[in-house]
Scaffold this motif. Structure first.
Motif, PDB file in Angstrom:
ATOM      1  N   PHE A   6      34.447  39.093  22.208  1.00 64.69           N
ATOM      2  CA  PHE A   6      33.606  39.294  23.302  1.00 64.69           C
ATOM      3  C   PHE A   6      32.503  38.414  23.262  1.00 64.69           C
ATOM      4  O   PHE A   6      32.030  38.052  24.401  1.00 64.69           O
ATOM      5  CB  PHE A   6      33.033  40.885  23.078  1.00 64.69           C
ATOM      6  CG  PHE A   6      32.206  41.317  23.918  1.00 64.69           C
ATOM      7  CD1 PHE A   6      32.531  41.901  25.157  1.00 64.69           C
ATOM      8  CD2 PHE A   6      30.598  41.450  23.633  1.00 64.69           C
ATOM      9  CE1 PHE A   6      31.829  42.389  26.215  1.00 64.69           C
ATOM     10  CE2 PHE A   6      29.758  41.763  24.629  1.00 64.69           C
ATOM     11  CZ  PHE A   6      30.513  42.218  25.932  1.00 64.69           C
ATOM     12  N   SER A   7      31.882  38.230  22.256  1.00 62.54           N
ATOM     13  CA  SER A   7      30.726  37.324  22.249  1.00 62.54           C
ATOM     14  C   SER A   7      30.382  36.663  21.009  1.00 62.54           C
ATOM     15  O   SER A   7      31.059  37.116  19.918  1.00 62.54           O
ATOM     16  CB  SER A   7      29.599  37.854  22.902  1.00 62.54           C
ATOM     17  OG  SER A   7      28.977  38.962  21.854  1.00 62.54           O
ATOM     18  N   VAL A  13      30.564  37.190  14.944  1.00 61.66           N
ATOM     19  CA  VAL A  13      31.652  37.113  16.345  1.00 61.66           C
ATOM     20  C   VAL A  13      31.418  38.744  16.616  1.00 61.66           C
ATOM     21  O   VAL A  13      32.023  39.462  15.669  1.00 61.66           O
ATOM     22  CB  VAL A  13      32.681  36.375  16.206  1.00 61.66           C
ATOM     23  CG1 VAL A  13      33.799  36.823  17.510  1.00 61.66           C
ATOM     24  CG2 VAL A  13      32.699  35.049  15.909  1.00 61.66           C
ATOM     25  N   VAL A  14      31.529  39.094  17.943  1.00 57.93           N
ATOM     26  CA  VAL A  14      31.726  40.362  18.220  1.00 57.93           C
ATOM     27  C   VAL A  14      33.156  40.254  18.996  1.00 57.93           C
ATOM     28  O   VAL A  14      33.243  39.745  19.872  1.00 57.93           O
ATOM     29  CB  VAL A  14      30.585  41.029  19.293  1.00 57.93           C
ATOM     30  CG1 VAL A  14      30.932  42.340  19.630  1.00 57.93           C
ATOM     31  CG2 VAL A  14      29.225  40.820  18.624  1.00 57.93           C
ATOM     32  N   THR A  19      41.615  49.374  21.558  1.00 58.34           N
ATOM     33  CA  THR A  19      41.149  50.914  21.775  1.00 58.34           C
ATOM     34  C   THR A  19      39.601  50.828  22.623  1.00 58.34           C
ATOM     35  O   THR A  19      39.120  51.934  22.535  1.00 58.34           O
ATOM     36  CB  THR A  19      41.331  51.849  20.605  1.00 58.34           C
ATOM     37  OG1 THR A  19      40.389  51.268  19.569  1.00 58.34           O
ATOM     38  CG2 THR A  19      42.622  51.811  20.365  1.00 58.34           C
ATOM     39  N   GLY A  20      38.940  49.603  22.556  1.00 57.90           N
ATOM     40  CA  GLY A  20      37.470  49.614  23.117  1.00 57.90           C
ATOM     41  C   GLY A  20      36.666  49.645  22.060  1.00 57.90           C
ATOM     42  O   GLY A  20      35.250  49.365  22.376  1.00 57.90           O
ATOM     43  N   ARG A  21      36.909  49.641  20.831  1.00 57.20           N
ATOM     44  CA  ARG A  21      35.872  49.530  19.375  1.00 57.20           C
ATOM     45  C   ARG A  21      35.202  48.431  19.628  1.00 57.20           C
ATOM     46  O   ARG A  21      36.096  47.205  19.209  1.00 57.20           O
ATOM     47  CB  ARG A  21      36.717  50.129  18.315  1.00 57.20           C
ATOM     48  CG  ARG A  21      35.781  50.214  17.167  1.00 57.20           C
ATOM     49  CD  ARG A  21      36.700  50.700  15.910  1.00 57.20           C
ATOM     50  NE  ARG A  21      35.858  50.739  14.893  1.00 57.20           N
ATOM     51  CZ  ARG A  21      36.509  50.755  13.525  1.00 57.20           C
ATOM     52  NH1 ARG A  21      37.908  50.885  13.480  1.00 57.20           N
ATOM     53  NH2 ARG A  21      35.584  50.600  12.448  1.00 57.20           N
TER      54      ARG A  21
END
Length: 69
Positions: A6-7, A13-14, A19-21
């Motif tokens: 994600f970023s 790191v994210v 499942t969106g977690r």
């Protein structure tokens, strides 16, 4: 488990799982993976430790013991 970058920032790191977690992966999770940089949108394999924290992240086919067939 698979996750998407994600970023990234100075702390790690994210990642977002299918499942969106959201998970934060420290840079130590990439040690031995062969990865130098990851970019948003990149898909990674992720291994969680007993504490539900990311302990290993890699791209299949890159890193020690990984083969691209």
């Amino acid at each position: 488990m698979q996750a998407t970058v994600f970023s990234n920032d100075a702390d790690g790191v994210v990642l977002v799982t299918d499942t969106g977690r959201r998970l934060r992966a420290p840079f130590s999770a990439f040690a031995g993976s062969g990865l130098i940089h990851v970019r948003p949108g990149q898909r990674l394999s992720v291994e969680l430790g007993a504490d539900d924290q990311v302990r290993r992240a890699w791209v299949v086919g890159i890193g020690e013991g990984e083969r691209i067939d």
